[in-house]
Design a protein around this motif. Structure first.
Motif, PDB file in Angstrom:
ATOM      1  N   ILE A  29       0.833  -1.206   0.000  1.00 57.48           N
ATOM      2  CA  ILE A  29       0.000   0.000   0.000  1.00 57.48           C
ATOM      3  C   ILE A  29       0.868   1.256   0.000  1.00 57.48           C
ATOM      4  N   LEU A  30       1.925   1.256   0.803  1.00 61.33           N
ATOM      5  CA  LEU A  30       2.823   2.413   0.839  1.00 61.33           C
ATOM      6  C   LEU A  30       3.569   2.578  -0.482  1.00 61.33           C
ATOM      7  N   SER A  31       3.904   1.468  -1.121  1.00 65.57           N
ATOM      8  CA  SER A  31       4.619   1.536  -2.406  1.00 65.57           C
ATOM      9  C   SER A  31       3.736   2.115  -3.504  1.00 65.57           C
ATOM     10  N   PHE A  32       2.449   1.825  -3.436  1.00 63.95           N
ATOM     11  CA  PHE A  32       1.529   2.256  -4.490  1.00 63.95           C
ATOM     12  C   PHE A  32       0.863   3.597  -4.174  1.00 63.95           C
ATOM     13  N   SER A  33       0.498   3.809  -2.900  1.00 67.12           N
ATOM     14  CA  SER A  33      -0.303   4.993  -2.566  1.00 67.12           C
ATOM     15  C   SER A  33       0.303   5.848  -1.464  1.00 67.12           C
ATOM     16  N   GLU A 112      18.541   1.656   6.665  1.00 68.18           N
ATOM     17  CA  GLU A 112      19.085   1.877   8.008  1.00 68.18           C
ATOM     18  C   GLU A 112      19.557   3.309   8.227  1.00 68.18           C
ATOM     19  N   LYS A 113      19.876   4.012   7.133  1.00 63.33           N
ATOM     20  CA  LYS A 113      20.336   5.403   7.247  1.00 63.33           C
ATOM     21  C   LYS A 113      19.170   6.389   7.184  1.00 63.33           C
ATOM     22  N   LEU A 114      17.965   5.843   7.264  1.00 60.62           N
ATOM     23  CA  LEU A 114      16.737   6.645   7.178  1.00 60.62           C
ATOM     24  C   LEU A 114      16.636   7.382   5.843  1.00 60.62           C
ATOM     25  N   GLU A 115      17.141   6.741   4.814  1.00 60.67           N
ATOM     26  CA  GLU A 115      17.010   7.248   3.455  1.00 60.67           C
ATOM     27  C   GLU A 115      16.103   6.300   2.676  1.00 60.67           C
ATOM     28  N   LEU A 116      15.470   6.841   1.635  1.00 63.01           N
ATOM     29  CA  LEU A 116      14.595   5.996   0.829  1.00 63.01           C
ATOM     30  C   LEU A 116      15.385   4.831   0.250  1.00 63.01           C
ATOM     31  N   SER A 117      14.890   3.638   0.461  1.00 63.28           N
ATOM     32  CA  SER A 117      15.595   2.448   0.013  1.00 63.28           C
ATOM     33  C   SER A 117      15.687   2.410  -1.507  1.00 63.28           C
ATOM     34  N   GLU A 118      16.825   1.968  -2.008  1.00 60.33           N
ATOM     35  CA  GLU A 118      17.004   1.856  -3.457  1.00 60.33           C
ATOM     36  C   GLU A 118      16.191   0.700  -4.027  1.00 60.33           C
ATOM     37  N   LYS A 119      15.927  -0.285  -3.191  1.00 59.27           N
ATOM     38  CA  LYS A 119      15.135  -1.422  -3.629  1.00 59.27           C
ATOM     39  C   LYS A 119      13.689  -1.255  -3.162  1.00 59.27           C
ATOM     40  N   SER A 120      12.748  -1.670  -4.018  1.00 60.43           N
ATOM     41  CA  SER A 120      11.350  -1.652  -3.592  1.00 60.43           C
ATOM     42  C   SER A 120      11.127  -2.790  -2.605  1.00 60.43           C
ATOM     43  N   PRO A 121      10.113  -2.678  -1.747  1.00 59.38           N
ATOM     44  CA  PRO A 121       9.862  -3.743  -0.769  1.00 59.38           C
ATOM     45  C   PRO A 121       9.656  -5.112  -1.405  1.00 59.38           C
ATOM     46  N   VAL A 122       9.049  -5.132  -2.592  1.00 57.66           N
ATOM     47  CA  VAL A 122       8.788  -6.416  -3.222  1.00 57.66           C
ATOM     48  C   VAL A 122      10.079  -7.083  -3.691  1.00 57.66           C
ATOM     49  N   PRO A 162       3.418   1.571 -10.228  1.00 59.28           N
ATOM     50  CA  PRO A 162       4.063   2.893 -10.226  1.00 59.28           C
ATOM     51  C   PRO A 162       5.245   3.001 -11.180  1.00 59.28           C
ATOM     52  N   ASP A 163       5.931   1.869 -11.479  1.00 59.04           N
ATOM     53  CA  ASP A 163       7.071   1.917 -12.396  1.00 59.04           C
ATOM     54  C   ASP A 163       7.329   0.532 -12.978  1.00 59.04           C
ATOM     55  N   GLU A 164       8.215   0.476 -13.961  1.00 59.31           N
ATOM     56  CA  GLU A 164       8.520  -0.780 -14.660  1.00 59.31           C
ATOM     57  C   GLU A 164       9.123  -1.843 -13.735  1.00 59.31           C
ATOM     58  N   PRO A 165      10.115  -1.476 -12.893  1.00 56.10           N
ATOM     59  CA  PRO A 165      10.684  -2.503 -12.008  1.00 56.10           C
ATOM     60  C   PRO A 165       9.627  -3.174 -11.136  1.00 56.10           C
ATOM     61  N   MET A 166       8.703  -2.389 -10.584  1.00 57.48           N
ATOM     62  CA  MET A 166       7.653  -2.957  -9.760  1.00 57.48           C
ATOM     63  C   MET A 166       6.780  -3.913 -10.569  1.00 57.48           C
ATOM     64  N   ALA A 167       6.462  -3.525 -11.811  1.00 57.34           N
ATOM     65  CA  ALA A 167       5.627  -4.370 -12.656  1.00 57.34           C
ATOM     66  C   ALA A 167       6.287  -5.719 -12.898  1.00 57.34           C
ATOM     67  N   HIS A 168       7.578  -5.713 -13.211  1.00 60.89           N
ATOM     68  CA  HIS A 168       8.278  -6.970 -13.480  1.00 60.89           C
ATOM     69  C   HIS A 168       8.454  -7.797 -12.204  1.00 60.89           C
ATOM     70  N   GLN A 169       8.643  -7.120 -11.081  1.00 58.62           N
ATOM     71  CA  GLN A 169       8.773  -7.858  -9.822  1.00 58.62           C
ATOM     72  C   GLN A 169       7.449  -8.531  -9.440  1.00 58.62           C
ATOM     73  N   LEU A 170       6.347  -7.824  -9.649  1.00 55.11           N
ATOM     74  CA  LEU A 170       5.040  -8.429  -9.393  1.00 55.11           C
ATOM     75  C   LEU A 170       4.757  -9.559 -10.374  1.00 55.11           C
ATOM     76  N   GLN A 171       5.177  -9.380 -11.615  1.00 56.31           N
ATOM     77  CA  GLN A 171       5.000 -10.426 -12.624  1.00 56.31           C
ATOM     78  C   GLN A 171       5.701 -11.714 -12.190  1.00 56.31           C
ATOM     79  N   ASP A 172       6.930 -11.582 -11.691  1.00 54.94           N
ATOM     80  CA  ASP A 172       7.677 -12.749 -11.211  1.00 54.94           C
ATOM     81  C   ASP A 172       7.013 -13.358  -9.978  1.00 54.94           C
ATOM     82  N   MET A 173       6.499 -12.516  -9.110  1.00 54.81           N
ATOM     83  CA  MET A 173       5.857 -13.007  -7.897  1.00 54.81           C
ATOM     84  C   MET A 173       4.589 -13.786  -8.236  1.00 54.81           C
TER      85      MET A 173
END
Length: 325
Positions: A29-33, A112-122, A162-173
């Motif tokens: 939910i946080l990743s999308f909205s 851990e550095k309180l910065e936006l993670s480079e990787k999506s949660p998925v 929201p973006d191409e990487p997320m789409a492909h990660q969900l596709q694999d999931m």
């Protein structure tokens, strides 16, 4: 309410018992909205912004149950009332930094550095390492970006990402559970979609929309029953048309023989067959055989009618050569 609305309402009412699944769904939910906000004093907060009440309710419930938080909830109505185009936007806000950081770290939105993670949660195996957590993440993704068509009209399941990487990660999931999703770009957004009815049903099963799945399966059964009846009717109609066409050709051959040489010129068994056929044009070969004396099987009737047609053909050929008397 639409079928998609019913599905989302059902999903918003069910809450996973395991905390790790709740976190996985909230991560989706946080990743999308969701929006992470950093104030001038580097104070961190976040909000979930949605026009779907089901998403708002689920976000609030997950924050309460998984993190013992009571987020701020507010709405904004906008649009033109005169044209009845009012839209309600729901906001679920966690303004306190300590609470926001705890949630964002747990969902791996922040590192851990309180910065936006480079990787999506998925893409983070810690969030979706369990099969149940994968289902929960897909459920959250569908709540925020998903849609499903009315199965009375068509079968179509999709999630706008929201973006191409997320789409492909969900596709694999999704592929882990069996269904094969495709990706298309629509209005500059990648859209994950499935059209095959069985796989659409599988997706409802995967995300836990059991009541909606039952409704869809009942509709699928109705469709299959109607299609089965239609196929049988089409087959029966084709068979009837074939019988009528064949019967008409046989009757024409018999009438031609009668005009040219008379039916008395035929052997007794063929003459009897010719009379039965010409008087019963609508009957099948099997029914014709029952009217013969003695009765004939289907192959016997077919054999005699072929002989009659052969006689008619010989007369036609002779007439073409100019030898007919």
């Amino acid at each position: 309410m639409s079928f998609a609305g019913d599905v989302k309402k059902e999903l918003s009412e069910d809450l996973e018992s395991a905390r790790h699944c709740r976190i996985a769904e909230l991560a989706a939910i946080l990743s999308f909205s969701g929006t992470v906000m950093i104030s001038a004093g580097n104070r961190i907060s976040f909000k979930v912004q949605t026009e779907n009440l089901s998403v708002a309710r689920k976000s609030q419930a997950l924050l309460e149950q998984a993190f013992d938080l009571h987020p701020q909830c507010c709405t904004r109505i906008h649009g033109k009332k005169s044209r009845r185009r009012l839209t309600t936007t729901y906001y679920i806000v966690v303004p306190q930094q300590e609470d926001a950081v705890r949630v964002l770290r747990s969902t791996h939105i922040l590192d851990e550095k309180l910065e936006l993670s480079e990787k999506s949660p998925v893409a983070d195996e810690l969030i979706v390492q369990r099969s149940c957590c994968k289902r929960a993440f897909l459920r959250g993704a569908f709540l925020c970006g998903g849609s499903i068509s009315d199965p009375h009209k068509s079968y179509h399941f999709e999630i706008t990402c929201p973006d191409e990487p997320m789409a492909h990660q969900l596709q694999d999931m999704i592929a882990v559970f069996g269904p094969s999703a495709k990706i298309v770009t629509r209005k500059s957004k990648p859209v994950l979609y499935i059209k095959e009815s069985g796989q659409v049903a599988d997706m409802l099963r995967i995300i836990g929309a059991d009541r909606s799945l039952l409704d869809l399966e009942n509709i699928r059964i109705e469709h299959e029953l109607v299609n089965s009846v239609n196929r049988k009717l089409n087959c029966d109609t084709a068979n009837i048309n074939k019988i009528v066409q064949t019967s008409q050709k046989q009757a024409e051959d018999i009438e031609y023989i009668e005009r040219k040489i008379g039916l008395t010129a035929l052997p007794d068994n063929l003459r009897e067959m010719a009379l039965v056929r010409v008087r019963n044009r609508e009957l099948s070969l099997e029914d014709l055989g029952k009217m013969m004396n003695p009765p004939l099987g289907k192959s016997g009737v077919h054999h005699r009618l072929q002989k009659i047609s052969a006689v008619a053909q010989k007369i036609r050929e002779k007439e073409k050569r100019g030898d007919a008397s």
